[in-house]
Design a protein around this motif. Structure first.
Motif, short mmCIF file in Angstrom:
data_model
loop_
_atom_site.label_atom_id
_atom_site.label_comp_id
_atom_site.label_asym_id
_atom_site.label_seq_id
_atom_site.Cartn_x
_atom_site.Cartn_y
_atom_site.Cartn_z
N PHE A 41 24.71 98.46 -58.55
CA PHE A 41 25.91 98.02 -59.25
C PHE A 41 26.83 97.19 -58.36
O PHE A 41 27.75 96.55 -58.86
N GLU A 42 26.60 97.22 -57.06
CA GLU A 42 27.41 96.43 -56.15
C GLU A 42 26.67 95.18 -55.67
O GLU A 42 27.07 94.52 -54.74
N GLY A 43 25.53 94.88 -56.33
CA GLY A 43 24.80 93.66 -56.01
C GLY A 43 23.67 93.86 -55.03
O GLY A 43 22.86 92.95 -54.84
N ALA A 44 23.57 95.04 -54.40
CA ALA A 44 22.48 95.28 -53.45
C ALA A 44 21.20 95.61 -54.24
O ALA A 44 21.25 96.09 -55.37
N GLN A 45 20.05 95.33 -53.63
CA GLN A 45 18.73 95.56 -54.23
C GLN A 45 18.50 94.71 -55.48
O GLN A 45 17.61 94.98 -56.27
N ILE A 46 19.33 93.69 -55.68
CA ILE A 46 19.17 92.72 -56.76
C ILE A 46 18.81 91.38 -56.12
O ILE A 46 19.43 90.97 -55.13
N SER A 47 17.80 90.70 -56.66
CA SER A 47 17.25 89.51 -56.00
C SER A 47 18.31 88.46 -55.68
O SER A 47 18.29 87.88 -54.59
N ALA A 48 19.20 88.18 -56.60
CA ALA A 48 20.27 87.21 -56.36
C ALA A 48 21.62 87.90 -56.22
O ALA A 48 22.67 87.26 -56.34
N GLY A 49 21.59 89.21 -55.97
CA GLY A 49 22.82 89.98 -55.92
C GLY A 49 23.64 89.71 -54.67
O GLY A 49 23.12 89.35 -53.62
N GLN A 50 24.95 89.87 -54.81
CA GLN A 50 25.86 89.71 -53.68
C GLN A 50 27.15 90.46 -53.98
O GLN A 50 27.36 90.95 -55.09
N ARG A 51 28.00 90.55 -53.00
CA ARG A 51 29.28 91.18 -53.21
C ARG A 51 30.20 90.25 -54.00
O ARG A 51 29.94 89.05 -54.15
#
Length: 473
Positions: A207-217
């Motif tokens: 939910f904080e963007g980690a472990q998501i391919s294009a995720g970020q803070r």
């Protein structure tokens, strides 16, 4: 303390030590006014993205606990200097500090080895409120400044949850109130004026963007809002740093310095929910590759399919693609949260709640309707689902400014009933059911009176998928 002349501006600081960020508020102890606020990334991230990885670091490195303790104390002392500078005061003017934190952050800050919180039965070394000199735990303020840490509740329900309960007071209302502080480890409170139940659930960092391919803070350039047209399957989105939607003129110019850099937590929630509503993702969370002929945004990705949310518009940026793995990560996170909520509802003997409060930075920014579409929270009248803001920090300010609040939260925590999700027999069953979007079996009548559900698909009959009946003679 003794000061020359008139000293009439004693300062106090309320701190919320999270696993990702540390937020602090400098207050005037006379008026209670917040005179300055600041935040910083928790420097412990370099030792592990989530709490349990930091505990693992301590287990594997003899010096690990001391390194993590020094890192968080240094960050807090840096905030003291920054806040004092903003308010044109001195750090020696800080006479009182109130602090909330999750159990692992709480123990590390106080110099307590957190390894007991890494394995069952997840035992706290101390659950009592801590009242000591700030200098005793390496915090730089007035030499006689006092530090008050709110009490922890259970192995993974910490002083931050106590702060939320103090600020929200769900145990004083007749309404069945669900309070959820969404983070790497979600704290869940279900209460009315009869009972107060608490638990935590390991949602992980998705939910904080980690472990998501294009995720970020959540920083400038990150996609934070998403809408997908149900007919064309074309998306439009908003990014942090721009007030415009991506299909509006001048959108690119407003982000000329960064471009679209990725997607943050609130954007992840919305894009997966929108993909479900548009029929791109099934109830089981599978990206529908059959839509490849309908839109170029559906792309083959190994043995699965992905959805292209944004195509890079410069060599310096990359495509923002939502993969099948990304959808699964969100399913796992939301299922863990929903399962924890259902355990509390079962224990309380209720099938619905009257109102829902979403606490924390993440809870303040997500769309409540999209959160419900995902099944992140149970069905409820959408008008009764609201943001509580940084309720943990608000509780810390209450404890800073009102000594009676400290007595009150101690009494409240004493009557709280703890539910240990890791040991609950029904957690796995609830978790499996909650993997569906929004759920495999639970109904969401309130939600779908406000939002049209996805259109039902009729599978085409072909010779390939039509079952043939064998004649037996």
């Amino acid at each position: 303390g003794v000061w020359p002349g008139l000293f009439d501006q004693p300062r106090g600081i309320a701190i919320d030590v999270g696993s990702t960020t540390v937020a602090a508020h400098l207050c005037d102890l006379n008026s209670g006014e917040v005179v300055a606020s600041a935040g910083v990334m928790n420097p412990q991230i370099r030792y592990g993205e989530d709490l349990m990885s930091r505990v693992s670091y301590v287990m594997m490195h003899p010096e690990g606990a001391e390194l993590l303790t020094d890192a968080i104390r240094e960050a807090i002392n840096g905030l003291f200097i920054e806040l004092s500078g903003e308010a044109s005061s001195q750090i020696e003017d800080i006479l009182e500090i109130a602090l909330v934190a999750n159990p692992i952050m709480h123990h590390i800050l106080l110099g307590i080895n957190p390894v007991n919180l890494g394995t069952a039965p997840f035992a706290l070394t101390t659950s009592d409120a801590v009242d000591t000199r700030a200098a005793e735990v390496g915090l730089t303020a007035h030499p006689e400044a006092r530090l008050y840490c709110l009490p922890c509740i259970a192995g993974h329900v910490g002083a931050d949850a106590a702060g939320v309960i103090l600020a929200e007071a769900p145990d004083r209302s007749e309404a069945m109130t669900l309070v959820v502080d969404v983070g790497t480890n979600a704290e869940i409170v279900l209460a009315n004026n009869q009972r107060l139940l608490v638990c935590s659930s390991p949602t992980g960092p998705a939910f904080e963007g980690a472990q998501i391919s294009a995720g970020q803070r959540a920083t400038i350039g990150a996609i934070e809002r998403v809408r997908i047209d149900r007919d064309t399957l074309e998306p439009r989105f908003k990014c942090i740093g721009s007030e415009l939607w991506s299909d509006e003129p001048s959108f690119a110019e407003t982000l000329s310095d960064t471009g679209v850099t990725g997607i943050c937590g609130s954007g992840i929630i919305e894009v997966v929910a929108e993909m479900y509503l548009a029929g791109i993702v099934s109830t089981d969370g599978v990206v529908d590759g059959a839509l490849e002929g309908q839109t170029s945004r559906i792309k083959k990705d190994g043995r699965t399919w992905s959805y292209v949310l944004h195509e890079a518009d410069s060599p310096e940026t990359s495509d923002v693609v939502i993969t099948q793995t990304d959808v699964r990560q969100i399913q796992l996170a939301k299922a863990a949260l929903y399962a924890g909520i259902r355990l509390l509802m079962d224990e309380m003997g209720v099938t619905t709640v009257d109102r829902i409060r979403l606490a924390g930075a993440f809870g303040s920014h997500i769309s409540v309707s999209h959160a419900m579409v995902l099944g992140l929270i149970p069905d409820c009248d959408l008008e009764q689902v609201t943001s509580a803001g940084n309720a943990a920090g608000a509780g810390a300010r209450m404890a800073l400014l009102d000594r009676n609040a400290r007595l009150e939260i101690a009494d409240t925590i004493a009557k709280a009933e703890r539910i240990e999700t890791a040991l609950a027999d029904d957690f796995q069953a609830h978790f499996v059911g909650a993997m569906g979007l929004p759920h495999q079996s639970d109904a969401f009548p309130n939600l779908f009176t406000h939002i049209a559900p996805p259109a039902e698909k009729v599978a085409a009959q072909t010779d390939k998928n039509r079952r043939r009946r064998r004649r037996i003679t």
